[in-house]
Design an enzyme around this catalytic site. Structure first.
Site, PDB file in Angstrom:
ATOM      1  CD  GLU A 304      -0.218  -6.819  -5.427  1.00  0.00           C
ATOM      2  OE1 GLU A 304       0.077  -6.942  -6.633  1.00  0.00           O
ATOM      3  OE2 GLU A 304      -1.283  -6.299  -5.047  1.00  0.00           O
ATOM      4  NE  ARG A 308       1.627  -5.922  -8.831  1.00  0.00           N
ATOM      5  CZ  ARG A 308       1.410  -4.623  -8.717  1.00  0.00           C
ATOM      6  NH1 ARG A 308       2.200  -3.771  -9.336  1.00  0.00           N
ATOM      7  NH2 ARG A 308       0.411  -4.165  -7.977  1.00  0.00           N
ATOM      8  CG  ASP A 437     -10.583  -8.300  -6.306  1.00  0.00           C
ATOM      9  OD1 ASP A 437      -9.951  -8.967  -5.466  1.00  0.00           O
ATOM     10  OD2 ASP A 437     -10.067  -7.344  -6.919  1.00  0.00           O
ATOM     11  CD  GLU A 573      -9.150  -3.626 -12.114  1.00  0.00           C
ATOM     12  OE1 GLU A 573      -8.164  -4.140 -11.546  1.00  0.00           O
ATOM     13  OE2 GLU A 573      -9.254  -2.387 -12.314  1.00  0.00           O
ATOM     14  CB  THR A 662      -5.758 -11.724 -11.069  1.00  0.00           C
ATOM     15  OG1 THR A 662      -6.703 -10.686 -10.795  1.00  0.00           O
ATOM     16  CG2 THR A 662      -4.550 -11.604 -10.148  1.00  0.00           C
TER      17      THR A 662
END
Length: 673
Positions: A304, A308, A437, A573, A662
């Site tokens: 994360e 980010r 994913d 998404e 992502t």
């Protein structure tokens, strides 16, 4: 006696007459005339007069010279042929002519036609995608152009990037491109066939602020203005009640902390730049300069914080050219490196960025596969910018290790991997949802980022998509929607996370970069399904998880929602995939679908005093049960993709020049070495 006998036995004496002939008489008599026929007969006589050894030596020398001549022609002819081809290419540099090389080496070449020798394999046909009539395709001189900018961006040296392009084009490789084929894909890599090197000598400079000679900006439209208004409303709540903290709690007018690093602010930096919100951006920059401190005793999640914070800082550096963001990116990158100090080199999930220690979760020694394989874009780019190879080396080792592991099912990977043994755990469960994913997403995006040279990444991606088709793809009833389910120990489940809706956009991106046309067809089917996950719900907002009906039942829709799954977290998404689909097809229905979603966000999740909130019940329009939390990705991803979806300017984050991580932070596609 002897002499008399000898005289008697000797033959009679003969007399000779010497006659001299003139040249005319000699010719007339058929004598020597210096003709070719005469010379041939004369040479043949001389050849016959040589001994057998002499003739053998001469023949051997002739044969030896012939062989040397053939070898010399082979070694000299190919470079000459390559130079000739290069000369022909240089003559065809006028933009707009089909089949030309791109002048800008930082841009991936458009998909090329298959070689003639692939005619025996009809399945290896090149991708031909429809193009929207409204805009031109291909690269432009512009990499990023925030709307309503009044000044032209210059390079650090005050020169135009357009001037550099012909010079760079002359440096392209002079060898013919090799064709990589994989189950229906025909791929032509960039000029070099070598994988990207991690040995970088000099730091790179940001690319986006070097552009001049811009074309006329595409004016923003009403839908884009609506996105800007939504962002400002969300930002108002964050600024008023959660400034400098991780996430806004809009109902209670407070905040929540995860890492204590201003996640929402950093996630939103490049969104503000793209939306042209200069005042808000400058305010946030001051906080980064004065208040963003990484030297604190706090555990952060490697994945994360990478996607980010590191991703957000790198992206903002490229868009703004401000070295402050690169310095902060280097600092957080270095502080995350202890995560890779494991027996297997598979990183731990958590890092204490103040103490420089790392550890797995308290309850297991496993990391999730998605987390350890979805940090590569960011660390690779950090190496490219800083010249320090350790970042890329660490994440490349992870990908190479996962590439060799057993336990896959036709390219599909389990969800967990052990940091001690380096082996997959919890075998037999395969999903494209949570914990797996972005592994598939980053296979393709790393291949694109590196200039389409790393064939192992492409092979793993193509094999995985074939695995999805074989094991996870089904159709629902009654509308026959194509969806991606899950497989657990041989048993299929018709469960699909909203997270899986990243897949249509990823498939479309692959098709745009030359992969098989089947991927675009599948993308079109799946994005319809993702839209129906919104349209078939009472609030017009998708739940976190849906189950599809495999058998027609009277009074039942395709989508079924369980009580535990009906929350909505403002996820991006579906909007992300709508953006890719519109950018590559020009079909306005994708913009219309996105507009519906934005209106429903405003209707059911907007908080009057500022901010948006996730909700607990998408099936109850009268009381959607707000959760009092605005995730950082709502500003970092959802609204950013909304704005780009509604734009008709393909140069606003040109997908031939940038690849999104992502968390929707655009990073540049590497130029050929």
């Amino acid at each position: 006696m002897y002499s008399a006998a000898a005289a008697a036995a000797s033959p009679p004496r003969r007399d000779f007459i010497s006659v001299t002939l003139s040249p005319e008489e000699a010719v007339g008599a058929g004598g020597y005339n210096n003709s070719k026929a005469w010379r041939r007969r004369s040479c043949w006589r001389k050849w016959k007069q040589l001994s057998r050894l002499q003739r053998s030596v001469i023949l051997f020398l002739f044969a030896f010279l012939a062989v040397c001549g053939v070898i010399s022609y082979t070694s000299v002819g190919e470079p000459w042929k390559s130079l000739t081809n290069k000369s022909l290419d240089d003559q065809r540099t006028e933009p707009g002519i089909p089949g030309l090389k791109l002048a800008n080496p930082a841009v991936l070449p458009a998909p090329q036609k298959a070689d003639a020798n692939l005619g025996d394999y009809p399945e290896l046909s090149p991708q031909k995608l429809p193009k929207p009539p409204r805009v031109r395709r291909g690269p432009s001189n512009l990499q990023i152009k925030p709307p309503r900018r009044d000044v032209r961006l210059k390079t650090r040296h005050g020169t135009s990037r357009v001037v550099e392009e012909p010079v760079q084009a002359d440096k392209e490789e002079k060898t013919e491109k090799s064709v990589i084929s994989w189950r229906g894909a025909v791929i032509e890599p960039d000029q070099s066939t070598e994988p990207p090197s991690i040995k970088i000598k000099e730091p790179e400079k940001p690319s986006s602020v070097e552009d001049v000679d811009q074309k006329e900006p595409v004016p923003i439209n009403e839908r884009q203005r609506a996105v800007i208004e939504a962002f400002r409303h969300a930002w108002k709540g964050y600024k008023d009640f959660a400034w400098g903290h991780d996430e806004l709690k809009p109902l209670s007018k407070s905040y929540s902390e995860w890492f204590g690093l201003g996640l929402t602010l950093i996630d939103a930096l490049d969104t503000m730049w793209i939306l042209g919100l200069k005042e808000e951006f400058e305010e946030a920059r001051k906080w980064v300069a004065n208040d963003l401190v990484f030297d604190k005793n706090v555990d952060v999640n490697l994945f994360e914080s990478t996607i980010r914070i590191l991703g957000g800082l790198l992206s903002t550096y490229h868009l703004s050219g401000d070295s402050l963001f690169l310095e902060k990116a280097k600092e957080i990158g270095n502080r995350l490196m202890p995560a890779f100090k494991t027996p297997s080199k598979i990183p731990y999930s958590d890092v204490n960025i103040g103490r420089g220690t790392a550890h797995p979760p308290r309850w297991t020694s496993d990391s999730t596969v998605a987390e350890v394989t979805s940090i590569q874009l960011e660390f690779r780019e950090l190496s490219r910018l800083t010249g320090d190879e350790k970042f890329q080396k660490a994440v490349d080792e992870v990908m190479k290790h996962v590439h060799t592991l057993s336990g896959k099912n036709d390219g599909l990977v389990p969800m967990f991997i052990n940091t001690n043994s380096g082996q997959f755990t919890h075998l037999g469960v395969y999903t494209l949802g949570a914990r797996a994913d972005s592994y598939y997403e980053y296979l393709l995006k790393q291949w694109i980022q590196g200039g389409k040279k790393e064939n192992e990444l492409l092979e793993d991606y193509m094999r995985a998509i074939e695995g999805v088709k074989k094991h996870l793809l089904k159709r629902s009833q009654p509308k026959k929607l194509t969806f991606v389910g899950e497989l657990a120990h041989g048993h299929f489940s018709a469960k699909m996370d909203h997270l899986v809706c990243f897949l249509p956009g990823t498939l479309a991106l692959g098709a745009h970069n030359g992969l098989t046309a089947d991927h675009m067809k599948l993308a079109e089917a799946l994005i319809e399904t993702c839209y129906q996950m919104y349209a078939q719900v009472e609030t017009g907002l998708s739940p976190e998880i849906v189950h599809f009906n495999l058998h027609a039942q009277k009074g039942h829709k395709d989508v079924e929602i369980k009580p535990a799954d009906r929350h909505n977290l403002l996820r991006p998404e579906t909007v992300e995939s709508l953006f890719y689909m519109y950018r590559f097809t020009g079909d306005k229905k994708y913009q219309d679908w996105g507009w519906e979603i934005l209106q429903n966000f405003n209707k059911y999740t907007r908080v009057p005093t500022g901010g948006y909130t996730s909700i607990n019940n998408v099936q109850n329009p009268s009381n959607p049960e707000p959760r009092d939390k605005m995730e950082s990705f709502f500003l970092g991803e959802t609204l950013k993709y909304m704005y780009l979806l509604f734009s008709d300017d393909i140069d606003l984050i040109n997908l031939d020049k940038y690849v999104f991580n992502t968390e929707a932070h655009p990073l540049p596609i590497w130029a050929p070495a």
